[in-house]
Design a protein around this motif. Structure first.
Motif, PDB file in Angstrom:
ATOM      1  N   LEU A  53       0.837  -1.206   0.000  1.00  0.00           N
ATOM      2  CA  LEU A  53       0.000   0.000   0.000  1.00  0.00           C
ATOM      3  C   LEU A  53       0.869   1.252   0.000  1.00  0.00           C
ATOM      4  N   ASP A  54       1.945   1.234   0.775  1.00  0.00           N
ATOM      5  CA  ASP A  54       2.863   2.378   0.787  1.00  0.00           C
ATOM      6  C   ASP A  54       3.482   2.583  -0.593  1.00  0.00           C
ATOM      7  N   ALA A  55       3.874   1.469  -1.236  1.00  0.00           N
ATOM      8  CA  ALA A  55       4.496   1.557  -2.556  1.00  0.00           C
ATOM      9  C   ALA A  55       3.507   2.089  -3.595  1.00  0.00           C
ATOM     10  N   ALA A  56       2.251   1.627  -3.529  1.00  0.00           N
ATOM     11  CA  ALA A  56       1.239   2.090  -4.482  1.00  0.00           C
ATOM     12  C   ALA A  56       0.963   3.572  -4.297  1.00  0.00           C
ATOM     13  N   ALA A  57       0.900   4.030  -3.056  1.00  0.00           N
ATOM     14  CA  ALA A  57       0.638   5.443  -2.778  1.00  0.00           C
ATOM     15  C   ALA A  57       1.750   6.332  -3.319  1.00  0.00           C
ATOM     16  N   LYS A  58       2.991   5.842  -3.260  1.00  0.00           N
ATOM     17  CA  LYS A  58       4.135   6.636  -3.718  1.00  0.00           C
ATOM     18  C   LYS A  58       4.194   6.755  -5.244  1.00  0.00           C
ATOM     19  N   LEU A  59       3.496   5.868  -5.948  1.00  0.00           N
ATOM     20  CA  LEU A  59       3.489   5.934  -7.412  1.00  0.00           C
ATOM     21  C   LEU A  59       2.647   7.101  -7.933  1.00  0.00           C
ATOM     22  N   ALA A  60       1.736   7.593  -7.103  1.00  0.00           N
ATOM     23  CA  ALA A  60       0.849   8.686  -7.523  1.00  0.00           C
ATOM     24  C   ALA A  60       1.581  10.026  -7.463  1.00  0.00           C
ATOM     25  N   HIS A  61       0.971  11.052  -8.084  1.00  0.00           N
ATOM     26  CA  HIS A  61       1.663  12.332  -8.251  1.00  0.00           C
ATOM     27  C   HIS A  61       1.003  13.492  -7.513  1.00  0.00           C
ATOM     28  N   SER A  62       0.013  13.198  -6.675  1.00  0.00           N
ATOM     29  CA  SER A  62      -0.592  14.251  -5.858  1.00  0.00           C
ATOM     30  C   SER A  62      -1.108  13.612  -4.582  1.00  0.00           C
ATOM     31  N   ASP A  63      -1.360  14.432  -3.585  1.00  0.00           N
ATOM     32  CA  ASP A  63      -1.891  13.908  -2.328  1.00  0.00           C
ATOM     33  C   ASP A  63      -3.231  13.222  -2.541  1.00  0.00           C
ATOM     34  N   PHE A  64      -4.065  13.817  -3.414  1.00  0.00           N
ATOM     35  CA  PHE A  64      -5.387  13.254  -3.663  1.00  0.00           C
ATOM     36  C   PHE A  64      -5.283  11.878  -4.312  1.00  0.00           C
ATOM     37  N   THR A  65      -4.498  11.774  -5.389  1.00  0.00           N
ATOM     38  CA  THR A  65      -4.394  10.484  -6.081  1.00  0.00           C
ATOM     39  C   THR A  65      -3.584   9.480  -5.268  1.00  0.00           C
ATOM     40  N   SER A  66      -2.693   9.954  -4.419  1.00  0.00           N
ATOM     41  CA  SER A  66      -1.945   9.044  -3.544  1.00  0.00           C
ATOM     42  C   SER A  66      -2.887   8.363  -2.558  1.00  0.00           C
ATOM     43  N   HIS A  67      -3.786   9.168  -1.973  1.00  0.00           N
ATOM     44  CA  HIS A  67      -4.771   8.605  -1.046  1.00  0.00           C
ATOM     45  C   HIS A  67      -5.704   7.646  -1.783  1.00  0.00           C
ATOM     46  N   GLY A  68      -6.124   8.035  -2.986  1.00  0.00           N
ATOM     47  CA  GLY A  68      -7.016   7.195  -3.773  1.00  0.00           C
ATOM     48  C   GLY A  68      -6.356   5.894  -4.192  1.00  0.00           C
ATOM     49  N   ALA A  69      -5.063   5.967  -4.577  1.00  0.00           N
ATOM     50  CA  ALA A  69      -4.343   4.757  -4.975  1.00  0.00           C
ATOM     51  C   ALA A  69      -4.243   3.780  -3.806  1.00  0.00           C
ATOM     52  N   ARG A  70      -3.991   4.318  -2.610  1.00  0.00           N
ATOM     53  CA  ARG A  70      -3.922   3.453  -1.426  1.00  0.00           C
ATOM     54  C   ARG A  70      -5.263   2.752  -1.196  1.00  0.00           C
ATOM     55  N   GLU A  71      -6.348   3.520  -1.290  1.00  0.00           N
ATOM     56  CA  GLU A  71      -7.673   2.927  -1.071  1.00  0.00           C
ATOM     57  C   GLU A  71      -8.015   1.918  -2.164  1.00  0.00           C
ATOM     58  N   LEU A  72      -7.673   2.246  -3.413  1.00  0.00           N
ATOM     59  CA  LEU A  72      -7.946   1.332  -4.523  1.00  0.00           C
ATOM     60  C   LEU A  72      -7.230  -0.001  -4.330  1.00  0.00           C
ATOM     61  N   PHE A  73      -5.939   0.063  -3.989  1.00  0.00           N
ATOM     62  CA  PHE A  73      -5.172  -1.163  -3.839  1.00  0.00           C
ATOM     63  C   PHE A  73      -5.561  -1.926  -2.573  1.00  0.00           C
TER      64      PHE A  73
END
Length: 287
Positions: A53-73
């Motif tokens: 989850l940490d790795a997926a969040a770091k792949l995103a390019h904004s705070d919003f999409t980072s949070h969303g990527a964590r929730e998605l994964f």
């Protein structure tokens, strides 16, 4: 600026790619399940999932999409686990419940404890040859069963004072007792009673299960536990909670579910909850 219809065409194409990638990931999940079936490795690995989850969040390019990527994964990995639980169950690797199925209850040479607010119903429920012990409150009745002074408890489902049912369910969990049957004298909630025993028994044709587990006061903790019911299309008839710790704030949840412990969807859900929920217990499979 693109027309809305054109934007939606692009979104639809991306959605098709997402579904394709999701199905490919689930195919790999099946291979992971095969490996775990052969090696006995646990499905749930919280440390690896936290790192993913940490790795997926770091792949995103904004705070919003980072949070969303964590929730998605988080959801994708949850679905992956559920697929693995399903495959394990199909291969006979489900969690043993320890319940013994019986055809009928034997009240010969038996005694039951009850409280004053359930006396009339108890005398209607039990045959005359069954000895009855009047207790001052629920805990006294539980102590009588624990000390083997009686074979059964007969207690009202609903607390007459508060209207809640969690109090006597919590006693059953605390003492390690099991629900054998639910008895009604009328459709009203206050006229429902539970037959409780020390032994882990289930009557043939049982169609209702009561479970309990604990969850911290953390975002999503209850949702992830309940998702095992949703994924397996199980019908939850009731949920209540009781605070068991205030520092930190922890809850014990009680749920009634339609089904029998021999049903495949129930086996899937029980396997998932037994691995992921804290202090998961089945309090009874009854009718």
């Amino acid at each position: 600026m693109k027309d809305l219809k054109e934007i939606r065409v692009d979104i639809d194409e991306i959605d098709r790619q997402i579904v394709d990638l999701y199905e490919r990931r689930m195919d790999l999940t099946a291979q992971v399940a095969d490996f775990k079936i052969s090696t006995g490795k646990a499905v749930f690995d919280p440390e690896r999932e936290a790192a993913k989850l940490d790795a997926a969040a770091k792949l995103a390019h904004s705070d919003f999409t980072s949070h969303g990527a964590r929730e998605l994964f988080e959801h994708i990995m949850s679905m992956s686990r559920k697929k693995q639980y399903q495959l394990l169950t199909e291969h006979g690797k489900f969690a043993p419940t320890g319940f013994t199925e019986i055809k009928e209850l034997d009240f010969s040479h038996a005694a039951a404890a009850y409280t004053a607010n359930s006396e009339e119903a108890a005398r209607r429920y039990f045959p005359k040859e069954c000895g009855l012990l009047l207790c001052g409150d629920w805990r006294e009745a539980c102590e009588a069963l624990k000390g083997e002074a009686v074979n059964y408890l007969f207690l009202p489902v609903q607390d007459p004072a508060s209207g809640y049912v969690s109090a006597n369910y919590n006693l059953a969990a605390e003492y390690g007792f099991y629900i054998l049957e639910e008895y009604h004298t009328s459709p009203a909630p206050e006229d429902r009673y539970l037959l409780i025993a020390r032994d882990r028994l289930a009557l043939s044709g049982a169609n209702k299960i009561t479970i309990c587990f604990e969850a911290p006061d953390a975002c999503g903790s209850l949702y992830h536990c309940m998702s095992h019911l949703t994924y397996n299309n199980l019908n939850m008839n009731r949920i209540e909670s009781i605070v068991i710790s205030r520092d930190p704030l922890d809850y014990r949840f009680f749920m009634d579910i339609s089904g029998n412990l021999n049903d495949s969807p129930i086996k899937n859900a029980v396997l998932g909850l037994s691995q992921e929920a804290k202090n998961f217990r089945i309090l009874g499979n009854y009718r």
